[in-house]
Every structure is written in structure tokens, then in C-alpha cells.
Design a protein around this motif. Structure first.
Motif, PDB file in Angstrom:
ATOM      1  N   GLN A   1       0.817  -1.212   0.000  1.00  0.00           N
ATOM      2  CA  GLN A   1       0.000   0.000   0.000  1.00  0.00           C
ATOM      3  C   GLN A   1       0.851   1.264   0.000  1.00  0.00           C
ATOM      4  O   GLN A   1       0.542   2.227  -0.696  1.00  0.00           O
ATOM      5  CB  GLN A   1      -0.939   0.000   1.209  1.00  0.00           C
ATOM      6  CG  GLN A   1      -2.065  -1.014   1.119  1.00  0.00           C
ATOM      7  CD  GLN A   1      -2.951  -0.990   2.344  1.00  0.00           C
ATOM      8  OE1 GLN A   1      -2.650  -0.303   3.341  1.00  0.00           O
ATOM      9  NE2 GLN A   1      -4.046  -1.749   2.303  1.00  0.00           N
ATOM     10  N   THR A   2       1.923   1.246   0.777  1.00  0.00           N
ATOM     11  CA  THR A   2       2.766   2.453   0.866  1.00  0.00           C
ATOM     12  C   THR A   2       3.755   2.572  -0.282  1.00  0.00           C
ATOM     13  O   THR A   2       4.275   3.663  -0.537  1.00  0.00           O
ATOM     14  CB  THR A   2       3.535   2.452   2.190  1.00  0.00           C
ATOM     15  OG1 THR A   2       4.294   1.229   2.291  1.00  0.00           O
ATOM     16  CG2 THR A   2       2.573   2.540   3.366  1.00  0.00           C
ATOM     17  N   HIS A   3       4.035   1.469  -0.980  1.00  0.00           N
ATOM     18  CA  HIS A   3       4.988   1.495  -2.095  1.00  0.00           C
ATOM     19  C   HIS A   3       4.336   0.954  -3.374  1.00  0.00           C
ATOM     20  O   HIS A   3       4.945   0.176  -4.116  1.00  0.00           O
ATOM     21  CB  HIS A   3       6.236   0.665  -1.764  1.00  0.00           C
ATOM     22  CG  HIS A   3       6.978   1.157  -0.557  1.00  0.00           C
ATOM     23  ND1 HIS A   3       6.565   0.869   0.733  1.00  0.00           N
ATOM     24  CD2 HIS A   3       8.103   1.923  -0.451  1.00  0.00           C
ATOM     25  CE1 HIS A   3       7.404   1.420   1.596  1.00  0.00           C
ATOM     26  NE2 HIS A   3       8.340   2.077   0.902  1.00  0.00           N
ATOM     27  N   ALA A   4       3.095   1.370  -3.625  1.00  0.00           N
ATOM     28  CA  ALA A   4       2.371   0.832  -4.783  1.00  0.00           C
ATOM     29  C   ALA A   4       3.055   1.237  -6.087  1.00  0.00           C
ATOM     30  O   ALA A   4       3.223   0.417  -7.004  1.00  0.00           O
ATOM     31  CB  ALA A   4       0.918   1.320  -4.759  1.00  0.00           C
ATOM     32  N   ASP A   5       3.488   2.507  -6.189  1.00  0.00           N
ATOM     33  CA  ASP A   5       4.138   2.956  -7.417  1.00  0.00           C
ATOM     34  C   ASP A   5       5.452   2.211  -7.657  1.00  0.00           C
ATOM     35  O   ASP A   5       5.762   1.820  -8.795  1.00  0.00           O
ATOM     36  CB  ASP A   5       4.396   4.454  -7.354  1.00  0.00           C
ATOM     37  CG  ASP A   5       3.109   5.257  -7.290  1.00  0.00           C
ATOM     38  OD1 ASP A   5       2.065   4.714  -7.719  1.00  0.00           O
ATOM     39  OD2 ASP A   5       3.133   6.403  -6.803  1.00  0.00           O
ATOM     40  N   ASP A   6       6.229   2.005  -6.583  1.00  0.00           N
ATOM     41  CA  ASP A   6       7.488   1.278  -6.738  1.00  0.00           C
ATOM     42  C   ASP A   6       7.242  -0.159  -7.187  1.00  0.00           C
ATOM     43  O   ASP A   6       7.985  -0.707  -8.018  1.00  0.00           O
ATOM     44  CB  ASP A   6       8.264   1.288  -5.418  1.00  0.00           C
ATOM     45  CG  ASP A   6       8.656   2.699  -5.010  1.00  0.00           C
ATOM     46  OD1 ASP A   6       8.667   3.580  -5.907  1.00  0.00           O
ATOM     47  OD2 ASP A   6       8.932   2.930  -3.812  1.00  0.00           O
ATOM     48  N   GLU A   7       6.198  -0.777  -6.637  1.00  0.00           N
ATOM     49  CA  GLU A   7       5.887  -2.154  -7.012  1.00  0.00           C
ATOM     50  C   GLU A   7       5.471  -2.237  -8.489  1.00  0.00           C
ATOM     51  O   GLU A   7       5.904  -3.133  -9.224  1.00  0.00           O
ATOM     52  CB  GLU A   7       4.768  -2.704  -6.126  1.00  0.00           C
ATOM     53  CG  GLU A   7       5.215  -3.064  -4.727  1.00  0.00           C
ATOM     54  CD  GLU A   7       6.140  -4.259  -4.744  1.00  0.00           C
ATOM     55  OE1 GLU A   7       5.790  -5.286  -5.346  1.00  0.00           O
ATOM     56  OE2 GLU A   7       7.239  -4.150  -4.166  1.00  0.00           O
ATOM     57  N   ARG A   8       4.634  -1.308  -8.912  1.00  0.00           N
ATOM     58  CA  ARG A   8       4.211  -1.324 -10.314  1.00  0.00           C
ATOM     59  C   ARG A   8       5.396  -1.118 -11.252  1.00  0.00           C
ATOM     60  O   ARG A   8       5.516  -1.767 -12.291  1.00  0.00           O
ATOM     61  CB  ARG A   8       3.144  -0.245 -10.541  1.00  0.00           C
ATOM     62  CG  ARG A   8       1.756  -0.645 -10.067  1.00  0.00           C
ATOM     63  CD  ARG A   8       0.718   0.306 -10.616  1.00  0.00           C
ATOM     64  NE  ARG A   8       0.866   1.640 -10.051  1.00  0.00           N
ATOM     65  CZ  ARG A   8       0.261   2.061  -8.954  1.00  0.00           C
ATOM     66  NH1 ARG A   8      -0.530   1.236  -8.259  1.00  0.00           N
ATOM     67  NH2 ARG A   8       0.428   3.297  -8.503  1.00  0.00           N
ATOM     68  N   GLU A   9       6.294  -0.179 -10.902  1.00  0.00           N
ATOM     69  CA  GLU A   9       7.462   0.063 -11.724  1.00  0.00           C
ATOM     70  C   GLU A   9       8.374  -1.161 -11.761  1.00  0.00           C
ATOM     71  O   GLU A   9       8.929  -1.516 -12.810  1.00  0.00           O
ATOM     72  CB  GLU A   9       8.218   1.276 -11.206  1.00  0.00           C
ATOM     73  CG  GLU A   9       9.434   1.653 -12.020  1.00  0.00           C
ATOM     74  CD  GLU A   9       9.108   2.062 -13.439  1.00  0.00           C
ATOM     75  OE1 GLU A   9      10.011   1.979 -14.308  1.00  0.00           O
ATOM     76  OE2 GLU A   9       7.944   2.440 -13.689  1.00  0.00           O
ATOM     77  N   ARG A  10       8.528  -1.831 -10.625  1.00  0.00           N
ATOM     78  CA  ARG A  10       9.369  -3.018 -10.580  1.00  0.00           C
ATOM     79  C   ARG A  10       8.782  -4.135 -11.437  1.00  0.00           C
ATOM     80  O   ARG A  10       9.510  -4.799 -12.206  1.00  0.00           O
ATOM     81  CB  ARG A  10       9.513  -3.486  -9.126  1.00  0.00           C
ATOM     82  CG  ARG A  10      10.462  -4.671  -8.945  1.00  0.00           C
ATOM     83  CD  ARG A  10      10.512  -5.083  -7.482  1.00  0.00           C
ATOM     84  NE  ARG A  10       9.189  -5.471  -6.992  1.00  0.00           N
ATOM     85  CZ  ARG A  10       8.641  -6.677  -7.204  1.00  0.00           C
ATOM     86  NH1 ARG A  10       9.296  -7.587  -7.908  1.00  0.00           N
ATOM     87  NH2 ARG A  10       7.447  -6.950  -6.721  1.00  0.00           N
TER      88      ARG A  10
END
Length: 353
Positions: free
Chosen positions: A34-43
Motif C-alpha cells: 500500500q505504501t509502495h504501490a508505485d514502486d511495485e508497479r514500476e518493478r
């Protein structure tokens, strides 16, 4: 407490601790996502870009394992989409019906309401209003292009002078731009333009060789076309009376001699028209004579080639005959005596021409 009870209690506590650790880990992972959703999507996006083969393999494997489920979900999704489209179309039709009924009930009040609304929109956002109006007009023109072009063509046919005068004024003011556009179009479509010019030259050359006059086409207004069409319909569809039919049948028939004379006069008239239209008055006649001489020369060359080939074959045959002959060749003036015996002649004398 017995030993078995103590062992069961220890095992239960251990299972409880493992379950608690797994629950806490899932919770930590969920909060991290939830707190790193953008990082997860980019990864994930980067991993998919680096491993397209694995992505395709995983997708095919999942589809093979869950094919019925995927098809069921697709059907349900399409049903929902079609139902939503039907509801939207029905709602739009209801709005159109209400709008038509409201307009029919009081047209003046509706027109005044539309004027006020347009004035308010123009005052609130002039640029946006102009852009929206431009887009509305473009959509209407695109959807009514054929009928508008037909109206413009009919208007031009009825009164071509207006468009011709406007074109002359525009060319007088923007002649350089027009010539530049023509040059650009020519070089962009050079092969097509050259082919068009070649066809035109071939057609004109054939017309001059046949002695035909130049094409004289002119445009008619709508009233003239209507008058011509009505006259033609009246002429061809008018019923003939029995007396007129008998008179037509009693008319003299054209004889073969008269028809041939008419064809000759027509050919002479076409030739005369071609000579008058051509700057070089003797060009059609010279072209005809040149074609006749070319045909005669071709026939003469063909006869000479055939005679040369026959002479070559005769020389070859004579050479073979002389090589195989056992007796000297008779003189052409020597008269051959008839053979009196009934037995077939001997072939020891060799070949003879």
C-alpha cells in the motif's frame, strides 16, 4: 499432567506461533504494498520488459489451466458491456424524445433558452466556446459530406460563373502559392503525372492519325439538362400510331452501294477535319503514306529473308548430294531416258536433286 498432554500442548503452541508469524508477515507485506504501490508497479513493469518470454509462458500456462474460467468471465464481461450500451442508448433516445416534445410544445421559448445558454457559455469561456463550436461544425460536415458536396456540385453546374470568378480572383492574389503547390504535387506524384501525359499524347496522336476532330465538350446548366432529358424521353417514349408505323415501314431501305458511298464520304470528311485542325496540313496524308511504305518494306524484307533461307537450304542439300554421289551429276540440259525395266531402280547412284 501427563507427558502426552504436555507434548500436545507444546505442539499446539508451536503451530499457533507459526500461524501468527505468517499472519504478521502478510500484514507487513500488505502495508508495504500500500505504501509502495508505485514502486511495485514500476518493478513489475521492468521485470516484464526484461522477461517477455517468461511473461508469455506464465500467461499461456494460466490460460491453459483456467480456460473455462477465462471464457466464463469474458462472456459475463461482454454481457455487462452490451447491457450498459443498451441502457445508454435507451437513455439517450429518451432524452431525445423529451427534447423534441419540449421543443414542439414551445419552439420560441426553447430557441430563446438556447440563445441565453450560448451567450452565457461564450461569456464564461470565449476560447473554449469557439473551439467547441468548431468541433461541432466539423463533426456535422464529416457526417454530411456526401450530400453537401452534391449540393455544391449542383450549385456550380447551375451557375458556374460565380465559382470561375472566385477562382480567378484567388489566382490573381495567390498565384505564387498555387504554382508552388502544383510543383510540389507534381514532384510528389511524378510517375503518375508522366503516365497521364503519355496517355494524353497517345490519344491525341491516334485522333490526328484517324483524322478525327478535337473534342469539344461543354457544360450545361441544370435547366438545359432537364430540357434535353424531357425532350429525349418524349421522343423515345411517345407511342406511335398505326399510320406512323406503316409510314416508317414503307420508307426505302439503304442499299449496300449507298452505304459504301456514305462510309467513303465520312472517311473523307474525317480526314479533311483532321487536316484543318492540324497545323501541318499534310501530316495525316504523309503519315498514311509512311505507314503504307513501312508495310511494303516489311513485306519485301520478309520475302527476301524467305528466299535467302530457301537458297541456303538448297546449297546444303547440294553439298550433301555431291558428297554421297557415286556418279557425276547430269547436266541440266541432258534429257533423261525412261526406265523400261519393271524392277525398282538401284540406289547406288546416290541422292539427286
Amino acid at each position: 499432567m501427563t507427558l502426552s498432554d504436555s507434548g500436545a500442548g507444546a505442539g499446539g503452541d508451536k503451530r499457533f506461533d507459526d500461524e501468527e508469524r505468517r499472519r504478521r508477515k502478510r500484514e507487513i507485506d500488505r502495508r508495504y504494498r500500500q505504501t509502495h504501490a508505485d514502486d511495485e508497479r514500476e518493478r513489475k513493469r521492468q521485470w516484464k520488459a526484461r522477461n517477455p518470454e517468461k511473461v508469455k509462458e506464465y500467461r499461456d500456462r494460466f490460460r491453459t489451466a483456467h480456460l473455462e474460467r477465462i471464457r466464463r468471465e469474458n462472456r459475463e464481461r461482454e454481457r455487462r458491456r452490451a447491457a450498459k450500451a443498451r441502457r445508454a442508448a435507451a437513455a439517450a433516445e429518451r432524452r431525445r424524445v423529451k427534447a423534441r416534445e419540449r421543443y414542439a410544445a414551445d419552439p420560441k421559448a426553447n430557441l430563446e433558452y438556447q440563445r441565453k445558454r450560448r451567450r452565457a457559455q461564450r461569456a464564461a469561456d470565449p476560447e473554449g466556446y469557439r473551439e467547441a463550436k468548431k468541433q461541432r461544425n466539423k463533426r456535422w460536415r464529416d457526417s454530411h459530406k456526401d450530400e453537401q458536396n452534391a449540393k455544391l456540385r449542383a450549385k456550380h453546374r447551375d451557375n458556374p460563373e460565380i465559382k470561375r470568378a472566385a477562382a480567378e480572383r484567388y489566382y490573381a492574389e495567390h498565384g505564387d502559392e498555387v504554382r508552388e503547390r502544383r510543383r510540389a504535387y507534381y514532384w510528389a506524384n511524378r510517375e503518375k503525372q508522366l503516365e497521364k501525359q503519355r496517355l494524353w499524347r497517345a490519344r491525341e496522336k491516334r485522333r490526328r492519325e484517324l483524322g478525327l476532330p478535337p473534342r469539344r465538350l461543354h457544360r450545361l446548366t441544370a435547366s438545359e439538362r432537364a430540357a434535353n432529358a424531357s425532350a429525349a424521353d418524349e421522343f423515345f417514349t411517345r407511342p406511335r400510331t398505326p399510320d406512323e408505323v406503316k409510314a416508317i415501314r414503307r420508307e426505302p431501305k439503304t442499299s449496300a452501294r449507298e452505304l459504301a458511298r456514305w462510309n467513303r464520304s465520312s472517311a473523307r470528311a474525317r480526314l479533311a477535319a483532321g487536316i484543318d485542325a492540324d497545323s501541318d496540313a499534310i501530316r495525316p496524308v504523309m503519315a498514311s503514306r509512311r505507314r503504307e511504305s513501312e508495310r511494303e518494306a516489311a513485306a519485301r524484307r520478309k520475302r527476301e529473308a524467305a528466299a535467302a533461307e530457301a537458297a541456303r537450304m538448297d546449297a546444303i542439300a547440294r553439298e550433301i548430294n555431291d558428297r554421297l554421289r557415286h556418279e557425276p551429276r547430269r547436266s541440266p540440259t541432258t534429257r533423261r531416258r525412261p526406265v523400261r525395266r519393271a524392277t525398282p531402280p538401284s540406289t547406288s547412284g546416290g541422292l539427286s536433286l
